[in-house]
Design a protein around this motif. Structure first.
Motif, short mmCIF file in Angstrom:
data_model
loop_
_atom_site.label_atom_id
_atom_site.label_comp_id
_atom_site.label_asym_id
_atom_site.label_seq_id
_atom_site.Cartn_x
_atom_site.Cartn_y
_atom_site.Cartn_z
N LEU A 114 48.95 38.29 34.30
CA LEU A 114 47.71 38.01 33.58
C LEU A 114 46.50 38.54 34.32
CD1 LEU A 114 49.55 36.36 31.73
CD2 LEU A 114 47.74 34.64 31.61
N VAL A 115 46.56 38.53 35.65
CA VAL A 115 45.48 39.14 36.43
C VAL A 115 45.39 40.63 36.11
CG1 VAL A 115 44.68 39.70 38.76
CG2 VAL A 115 45.68 37.45 38.30
N GLN A 116 46.54 41.30 36.10
CA GLN A 116 46.56 42.73 35.81
C GLN A 116 46.12 43.02 34.38
OE1 GLN A 116 47.20 45.18 38.16
NE2 GLN A 116 46.28 46.39 36.51
N ARG A 117 46.52 42.17 33.45
CA ARG A 117 46.10 42.36 32.05
C ARG A 117 44.58 42.28 31.93
NH1 ARG A 117 48.15 38.16 27.64
NH2 ARG A 117 50.16 38.92 28.40
N GLU A 118 43.98 41.33 32.64
CA GLU A 118 42.52 41.20 32.60
C GLU A 118 41.86 42.46 33.17
OE1 GLU A 118 38.71 39.25 32.08
OE2 GLU A 118 40.72 38.99 31.20
N LEU A 119 42.40 42.98 34.25
CA LEU A 119 41.84 44.20 34.84
C LEU A 119 41.98 45.38 33.89
CD1 LEU A 119 43.25 43.79 38.46
CD2 LEU A 119 40.85 43.61 37.79
N ASP A 120 43.09 45.43 33.15
CA ASP A 120 43.33 46.54 32.23
C ASP A 120 42.46 46.45 30.98
OD1 ASP A 120 45.26 47.47 33.95
OD2 ASP A 120 46.95 46.59 32.84
N GLU A 121 42.22 45.22 30.49
CA GLU A 121 41.55 45.05 29.21
C GLU A 121 40.06 44.78 29.31
OE1 GLU A 121 43.67 42.01 27.13
OE2 GLU A 121 45.52 43.20 26.96
N ASN A 122 39.58 44.35 30.48
CA ASN A 122 38.16 44.05 30.66
C ASN A 122 37.57 45.08 31.62
OD1 ASN A 122 35.63 43.02 31.19
ND2 ASN A 122 36.33 40.94 31.70
N SER A 123 36.79 45.98 31.08
CA SER A 123 36.26 47.08 31.89
C SER A 123 35.29 46.60 32.97
CB SER A 123 35.56 48.11 31.00
OG SER A 123 34.48 47.49 30.28
N SER A 124 34.75 45.40 32.80
CA SER A 124 33.80 44.89 33.80
C SER A 124 34.49 44.10 34.90
CB SER A 124 32.74 44.01 33.13
OG SER A 124 33.33 42.81 32.61
N ALA A 125 35.80 43.88 34.79
CA ALA A 125 36.53 43.08 35.78
C ALA A 125 36.91 43.94 36.98
CB ALA A 125 37.78 42.48 35.15
N THR A 126 36.81 43.34 38.16
CA THR A 126 37.21 44.01 39.39
C THR A 126 38.17 43.12 40.16
OG1 THR A 126 35.30 43.10 40.57
CG2 THR A 126 35.05 45.29 39.58
N LEU A 127 38.99 43.72 40.99
CA LEU A 127 39.93 42.97 41.80
C LEU A 127 39.24 42.48 43.07
CD1 LEU A 127 42.91 42.05 42.04
CD2 LEU A 127 43.33 44.14 43.36
N VAL A 128 39.26 41.16 43.27
CA VAL A 128 38.66 40.58 44.48
C VAL A 128 39.67 39.65 45.12
CG1 VAL A 128 36.31 40.71 43.52
CG2 VAL A 128 37.65 38.60 43.24
N THR A 129 39.45 39.35 46.38
CA THR A 129 40.30 38.40 47.09
C THR A 129 39.50 37.14 47.39
OG1 THR A 129 41.57 40.19 48.12
CG2 THR A 129 41.71 38.02 49.14
N VAL A 130 40.04 36.00 46.96
CA VAL A 130 39.41 34.70 47.22
C VAL A 130 40.43 33.87 47.99
CG1 VAL A 130 38.32 32.65 46.24
CG2 VAL A 130 38.09 34.85 45.07
N GLY A 131 40.20 33.70 49.30
CA GLY A 131 41.20 33.03 50.12
C GLY A 131 42.49 33.83 50.07
N PRO A 132 43.61 33.16 49.73
CA PRO A 132 44.89 33.86 49.67
C PRO A 132 45.16 34.53 48.32
CG PRO A 132 45.25 31.54 49.31
CD PRO A 132 43.78 31.69 49.56
#
Length: 276
Positions: A65-83
């Motif tokens: 679901l994280v990857q789907r959000e990155l694929d479908e939402n052009s404004s989404a970026t991958l970030v690290t929050v804690g682990p």
């Protein structure tokens, strides 16, 4: 992080949130927290889960679901929050002349996905929300966890209120008497037990009587607070002394005795608790 612990209904996940925050009513499947005295933002969380054994990729559901959000939402970026690796995005809006920002994180752990949001005034700090997200943990299917007491959740607050209101209305209907939620009302509860009109095979009315006895204790005795007990499949409101941690279980006050065919005297039970 120091704070309060929240375990979701059905014990899918847990998190730690700031001590100054409280839980408030929100939409179905979503949990809302904020500081009612000094508002710093609204934190919402929803969780989605599939059976880990339902498909070969069940344990990868959260990250899918994280990857789907990155694929479908052009404004989404991958970030690290804690682990956690999260798909992060934000939205701006205006309300009553004030600008706000809603920060959104999609995160996943094994077969559970999370959607977290934190709405703050424009430019507001999001550190509190990030620390909550860092604390997210899932509770695995089939694994036995020790019993835990956590601050009372909203669903148990509703359970206590509904039980108490049922007793108030039942006393009014059957006995034509008012019910004030004080020690002098205990004989009215005893009359409900003794008159033989409550079905002995159904738990809910008897549990409501036990909850109401505890509500009277909370009204009459200083230093008591409602908590939520998470113990296996049982998730229930219980009453605790703040200082000693002693727990009073509403189920054991009445229903456990009725179920076992034993006599139940709530006046004596109340006195026993008071003398402990």
């Amino acid at each position: 992080m120091q704070g309060k612990k929240f375990i979701s209904p059905e014990a899918w996940f847990s998190m730690i949130y700031p001590s100054a925050w409280s839980e408030f009513e929100d939409g179905e499947g979503s949990f809302l927290f904020y500081n009612p005295d000094n508002w710093t933002g609204n934190f919402r969380i929803s969780a989605y889960k599939i059976d880990a054994s339902s498909t070969g990729n069940g344990m990868k559901y959260g990250m899918s679901l994280v990857q789907r959000e990155l694929d479908e939402n052009s404004s989404a970026t991958l970030v690290t929050v804690g682990p956690l690796k999260c798909a992060y995005s934000k939205e701006m809006f205006q309300e009553d002349g004030t600008y706000y920002t809603t920060h959104i994180w999609i995160a996943g752990i094994d077969n559970v996905a999370f959607e977290c949001s934190f709405t703050v005034a424009k430019g507001g700090d999001i550190t509190e929300a990030e620390k909550v997200i860092e604390s997210l943990a899932i509770r695995k299917d089939g694994q036995k966890y020790p019993a835990e007491l956590i601050p009372i959740r909203l669903c148990e607050v509703f359970e206590v209120n509904e039980a108490y209101e049922w007793v108030v209305e039942t006393v009014k209907k059957q006995q034509k008497k008012d019910f004030q939620g004080i020690e002098e009302d205990l004989p009215k509860i005893q009359e409900l037990i003794d008159n033989g009109e409550l079905p002995t095979k159904k738990r809910d009315p008897w549990l409501a009587l036990g909850i109401t006895v505890c509500a009277i204790l909370a009204n009459e005795v200083e230093g008591m607070e409602w908590m939520t007990l998470i113990d296996g499949n049982r998730e229930a409101p219980v009453l605790c002394y703040k200082d000693s941690g002693k727990m009073i279980d509403p189920m054991k006050l009445v229903w456990s005795k009725i179920k076992a065919g034993e006599p139940c005297n709530v006046v004596e039970e109340y006195k026993n608790v008071m003398s402990d």
